[in-house]
Write a protein that holds these residues in place. Sequence first.
Motif, PDB file in Angstrom:
ATOM      1  N   SER A 150      32.074  21.357-119.250  1.00  0.00           N
ATOM      2  CA  SER A 150      32.929  20.326-117.990  1.00  0.00           C
ATOM      3  C   SER A 150      31.991  20.906-116.848  1.00  0.00           C
ATOM      4  O   SER A 150      32.230  20.561-115.738  1.00  0.00           O
ATOM      5  CB  SER A 150      34.166  20.575-117.978  1.00  0.00           C
ATOM      6  N   SER A 151      31.058  22.109-116.946  1.00  0.00           N
ATOM      7  CA  SER A 151      30.585  22.859-115.892  1.00  0.00           C
ATOM      8  C   SER A 151      31.500  23.082-114.540  1.00  0.00           C
ATOM      9  O   SER A 151      31.295  22.773-113.338  1.00  0.00           O
ATOM     10  CB  SER A 151      29.409  22.105-115.263  1.00  0.00           C
ATOM     11  N   SER A 152      32.768  23.312-114.919  1.00  0.00           N
ATOM     12  CA  SER A 152      33.718  23.838-113.901  1.00  0.00           C
ATOM     13  C   SER A 152      34.335  25.122-114.016  1.00  0.00           C
ATOM     14  O   SER A 152      34.006  25.763-115.200  1.00  0.00           O
ATOM     15  CB  SER A 152      35.103  22.862-114.199  1.00  0.00           C
ATOM     16  N   TRP A 153      34.652  25.803-112.846  1.00  0.00           N
ATOM     17  CA  TRP A 153      34.932  27.146-112.987  1.00  0.00           C
ATOM     18  C   TRP A 153      36.400  27.344-113.720  1.00  0.00           C
ATOM     19  O   TRP A 153      37.396  26.817-113.121  1.00  0.00           O
ATOM     20  CB  TRP A 153      34.795  27.948-111.756  1.00  0.00           C
ATOM     21  N   VAL A 154      36.305  28.582-114.604  1.00  0.00           N
ATOM     22  CA  VAL A 154      37.996  28.604-114.942  1.00  0.00           C
ATOM     23  C   VAL A 154      37.890  30.271-115.410  1.00  0.00           C
ATOM     24  O   VAL A 154      36.961  31.035-115.288  1.00  0.00           O
ATOM     25  CB  VAL A 154      38.169  27.653-116.218  1.00  0.00           C
ATOM     26  N   PHE A 155      39.092  30.717-115.750  1.00  0.00           N
ATOM     27  CA  PHE A 155      39.256  32.012-116.311  1.00  0.00           C
ATOM     28  C   PHE A 155      38.713  31.952-117.635  1.00  0.00           C
ATOM     29  O   PHE A 155      39.212  30.814-118.467  1.00  0.00           O
ATOM     30  CB  PHE A 155      40.716  32.388-116.425  1.00  0.00           C
ATOM     31  N   PRO A 156      38.034  32.910-118.458  1.00  0.00           N
ATOM     32  CA  PRO A 156      37.876  32.686-120.024  1.00  0.00           C
ATOM     33  C   PRO A 156      39.055  32.493-120.636  1.00  0.00           C
ATOM     34  O   PRO A 156      39.940  33.351-120.524  1.00  0.00           O
ATOM     35  CB  PRO A 156      36.910  33.994-120.092  1.00  0.00           C
ATOM     36  N   SER A 165      27.509  32.257-125.783  1.00  0.00           N
ATOM     37  CA  SER A 165      28.952  32.006-125.353  1.00  0.00           C
ATOM     38  C   SER A 165      29.155  30.415-125.135  1.00  0.00           C
ATOM     39  O   SER A 165      28.079  29.772-124.908  1.00  0.00           O
ATOM     40  CB  SER A 165      29.323  32.997-124.533  1.00  0.00           C
ATOM     41  N   ASP A 166      30.118  30.318-124.855  1.00  0.00           N
ATOM     42  CA  ASP A 166      30.494  28.900-124.408  1.00  0.00           C
ATOM     43  C   ASP A 166      30.334  28.578-122.953  1.00  0.00           C
ATOM     44  O   ASP A 166      30.956  27.714-122.255  1.00  0.00           O
ATOM     45  CB  ASP A 166      32.005  28.419-124.756  1.00  0.00           C
ATOM     46  N   TYR A 167      29.942  29.725-122.286  1.00  0.00           N
ATOM     47  CA  TYR A 167      29.980  29.743-120.766  1.00  0.00           C
ATOM     48  C   TYR A 167      28.702  29.952-120.124  1.00  0.00           C
ATOM     49  O   TYR A 167      27.732  30.797-120.767  1.00  0.00           O
ATOM     50  CB  TYR A 167      30.822  30.727-120.267  1.00  0.00           C
ATOM     51  N   ILE A 168      28.196  29.259-119.166  1.00  0.00           N
ATOM     52  CA  ILE A 168      26.867  29.172-118.587  1.00  0.00           C
ATOM     53  C   ILE A 168      26.718  30.297-117.516  1.00  0.00           C
ATOM     54  O   ILE A 168      25.752  30.435-117.270  1.00  0.00           O
ATOM     55  CB  ILE A 168      26.246  28.063-118.425  1.00  0.00           C
ATOM     56  N   ASP A 169      27.568  30.673-116.838  1.00  0.00           N
ATOM     57  CA  ASP A 169      27.422  31.281-115.594  1.00  0.00           C
ATOM     58  C   ASP A 169      28.958  32.067-115.354  1.00  0.00           C
ATOM     59  O   ASP A 169      29.976  31.668-115.793  1.00  0.00           O
ATOM     60  CB  ASP A 169      27.448  30.372-114.315  1.00  0.00           C
ATOM     61  N   SER A 203      40.852  37.143-104.614  1.00  0.00           N
ATOM     62  CA  SER A 203      41.863  36.076-104.733  1.00  0.00           C
ATOM     63  C   SER A 203      41.725  34.915-103.872  1.00  0.00           C
ATOM     64  O   SER A 203      42.246  33.994-103.839  1.00  0.00           O
ATOM     65  CB  SER A 203      43.443  36.664-104.854  1.00  0.00           C
ATOM     66  N   SER A 204      41.417  35.685-102.497  1.00  0.00           N
ATOM     67  CA  SER A 204      40.907  34.355-101.443  1.00  0.00           C
ATOM     68  C   SER A 204      39.845  33.597-101.785  1.00  0.00           C
ATOM     69  O   SER A 204      39.662  32.342-101.193  1.00  0.00           O
ATOM     70  CB  SER A 204      40.897  35.233-100.179  1.00  0.00           C
ATOM     71  N   GLU A 205      38.756  33.818-102.593  1.00  0.00           N
ATOM     72  CA  GLU A 205      37.711  33.096-102.853  1.00  0.00           C
ATOM     73  C   GLU A 205      37.999  32.142-104.137  1.00  0.00           C
ATOM     74  O   GLU A 205      37.284  31.094-104.121  1.00  0.00           O
ATOM     75  CB  GLU A 205      36.439  33.978-103.088  1.00  0.00           C
ATOM     76  N   ILE A 206      38.792  32.449-104.847  1.00  0.00           N
ATOM     77  CA  ILE A 206      39.038  31.606-106.080  1.00  0.00           C
ATOM     78  C   ILE A 206      39.460  30.379-105.816  1.00  0.00           C
ATOM     79  O   ILE A 206      38.799  29.374-106.468  1.00  0.00           O
ATOM     80  CB  ILE A 206      40.066  32.256-106.951  1.00  0.00           C
ATOM     81  N   PRO A 207      40.145  30.148-104.948  1.00  0.00           N
ATOM     82  CA  PRO A 207      40.619  28.372-104.822  1.00  0.00           C
ATOM     83  C   PRO A 207      39.523  27.788-104.328  1.00  0.00           C
ATOM     84  O   PRO A 207      39.354  26.533-104.438  1.00  0.00           O
ATOM     85  CB  PRO A 207      41.606  28.518-103.734  1.00  0.00           C
ATOM     86  N   LYS A 208      38.241  28.089-103.734  1.00  0.00           N
ATOM     87  CA  LYS A 208      37.294  27.459-103.491  1.00  0.00           C
ATOM     88  C   LYS A 208      36.533  26.919-104.714  1.00  0.00           C
ATOM     89  O   LYS A 208      35.705  25.930-104.662  1.00  0.00           O
ATOM     90  CB  LYS A 208      36.343  28.293-102.494  1.00  0.00           C
ATOM     91  N   HIS A 209      36.701  27.510-105.900  1.00  0.00           N
ATOM     92  CA  HIS A 209      35.676  27.196-106.748  1.00  0.00           C
ATOM     93  C   HIS A 209      36.433  26.728-107.926  1.00  0.00           C
ATOM     94  O   HIS A 209      36.101  25.673-108.622  1.00  0.00           O
ATOM     95  CB  HIS A 209      35.024  28.419-107.523  1.00  0.00           C
ATOM     96  N   VAL A 210      37.782  27.068-108.252  1.00  0.00           N
ATOM     97  CA  VAL A 210      38.508  26.617-109.614  1.00  0.00           C
ATOM     98  C   VAL A 210      39.349  25.356-109.229  1.00  0.00           C
ATOM     99  O   VAL A 210      39.367  24.982-107.828  1.00  0.00           O
ATOM    100  CB  VAL A 210      39.601  27.475-109.997  1.00  0.00           C
ATOM    101  N   SER A 211      39.645  24.711-110.092  1.00  0.00           N
ATOM    102  CA  SER A 211      40.445  23.328-109.877  1.00  0.00           C
ATOM    103  C   SER A 211      41.718  23.638-108.970  1.00  0.00           C
ATOM    104  O   SER A 211      42.469  24.756-109.330  1.00  0.00           O
ATOM    105  CB  SER A 211      40.557  22.463-111.011  1.00  0.00           C
ATOM    106  N   SER A 212      42.655  22.944-108.432  1.00  0.00           N
ATOM    107  CA  SER A 212      43.710  22.918-107.690  1.00  0.00           C
ATOM    108  C   SER A 212      45.012  23.463-108.749  1.00  0.00           C
ATOM    109  O   SER A 212      45.718  24.109-108.777  1.00  0.00           O
ATOM    110  CB  SER A 212      44.267  21.988-106.734  1.00  0.00           C
TER     111      SER A 212
END
Lengths: 334, 259
Positions: B159-165, B229-233, B239-248
């Motif tokens: 899905s090319s979205s940012w997540v925790f592994p 692996s299943d991840y590309i990046d 913690s203040s930067e995480i909400p800019k990248h992951v889904s709400s």
Amino acid sequence: MSTFRRIYNSVPGIADAYGAAQAVLKKIESRNAARIQRLQQKIDALDPNDAQYEARKRQMQYHIMQSKFRDEINKPEFQELILNPHKPAPMSEYTAREIKKQHWHEKQQMLLMQRLEQLHIIPDTLPTFRPKVDVSLRFPGLRTRVLEPGTILPSSVTARPPVVNIQPFDEHDEGLYSIILVNPDIADTENDSFRTKVHWVLADVPISLTNTRVKYPIMGAPTEDEGTEVLQYIPPTPELNAGFERLCLWAFWQRKPIVGIEDLKTQFQNVTSARQLRDMCKRLQLRPLGAHVWRNRYDRTTDSVREQYGLPEGRVFTPIRISERPATKRNQFN
Amino acid sequence: MRALTGRSISKRCMSIKAGAILSRMPVITKELDDFEISYYNYTSELEKRLMWTFPQKFFFRPGSLAERDFEELQTRPAGAEKLVYYPFGRPDVVEGRDRNSKQDIRLPAPSYDPEDKSSMSRPIEPNSRITDADKKNDLKSLERALDKPLYLVVKEKSSSSWVFPTFSINEDSALHTAAEEGLFTTGGPDMNIWTVSNTPALVQKLSEDRVYYIKSHILAGSFKLSRSSDYIDFMWLSSSEIPKHVSSDLWNCVNKILN
């Protein structure tokens, strides 16, 4: 400007620190204000026809009060109140009340319960309870400002009724109060036991957060802020060699004004046991919220109190029963 | 009837996954805010004010050369004169110190050769709080944002979205071992990982899966994404930067257990 203030140079940086602290407090305040506003909107949005409307509203109002409390507790005047328990507080304000309540919980309430249990006031007069109001006594002529529960007082001091103050800490503890002074230590030689005597009964005394003094008319009909003296104060007059008499003052919260107050006097005069007293309280729907206790024993002033009030002469007790006592010259007076 | 059947089938298909919240703990103390700075300044000033007068005779023998060198550097406050009115209080000078304020002591500077880097007397120069990685904004480096905890987030291939592994688990492996093994297969073996507990810290309820997050710290080494692996990046984010990248949705679920 006082001399000391003029010559004192404060520590550098204090003004900055104070300003920064104020800014932090302001931030907390604005956060709390937003919370209060949110809660207020929730209250407004509640449906008045809902069955749980009142309960939910009360719950949210409690949360609003708590938010305000968190704001105000940081203010200098309330911080001063925390540090100085003897400072009189504006009891109409929630925050001041909470601080006073905390002080009372930490010391006076625990002390009272300890005395009530150690002197067996509980269960000799009433079953155990949880004090909610602060009852304080002052005797005219006694120098001590606040009477500690369980103090031994001379009969001359207790010859006149005490000045009673009842301090509620919650709004729902306001209302009418009854006061009963019980003595469970009247020696009863016939039954080889002790019986209970009611010394003083006041009813329908209006008490509020700010009006804490128990008032009753000496003569005539009671006014609006006065209660009724159902049974006039009988001064405690202990007997020689019969040990202490415990005088327990109970403050009851009344659900409603008492009906048939005229007949109460004889009913209370006829009370001779704790069971009868408990039945009376149950029948009159009296809820104990506060108590106080002092002790009397026969002393050099007791006889003069008897004389002053026209009470019969006292009895003298010995560890040996009269029937078993050898007739000697020394105990002829019995 | 069909709806009921569908529900029971989806329930049976629900799988459990092990999520990993891999964090790097702060290396240096956090930045002080305005209140803390001014408060610590005030308390240190107060401490200096209340401090004892410097016992000069103990450290510098009277009449010695060392005392003369020391005495030359000091500026002594003037004592109170007779018949003089002091509107802001008479100076209270005892042992060469005004007792209404802090004592200002100046010590003779130690002699050292600025060229000699191994001299014991050279002044201490602390390293910068801002590293090269901070300047370059290198989000893959572990040496960035030293005063904050960093968390590993990865980009999904599908899905090319940012997540925790997150890793699927075998039937006979525990959650924490599955999370650890998954981290080693995605990030390579050059890591020293300490898992805080075998109890998950959080569960994320997705429509088909339940993801149980296990917290662990990276103590040494670095995360090098393996190609298989299943991840590309990947990124190390505070913690203040995480909400800019992951889904709400993910952020609302996870933010409670991040510092």
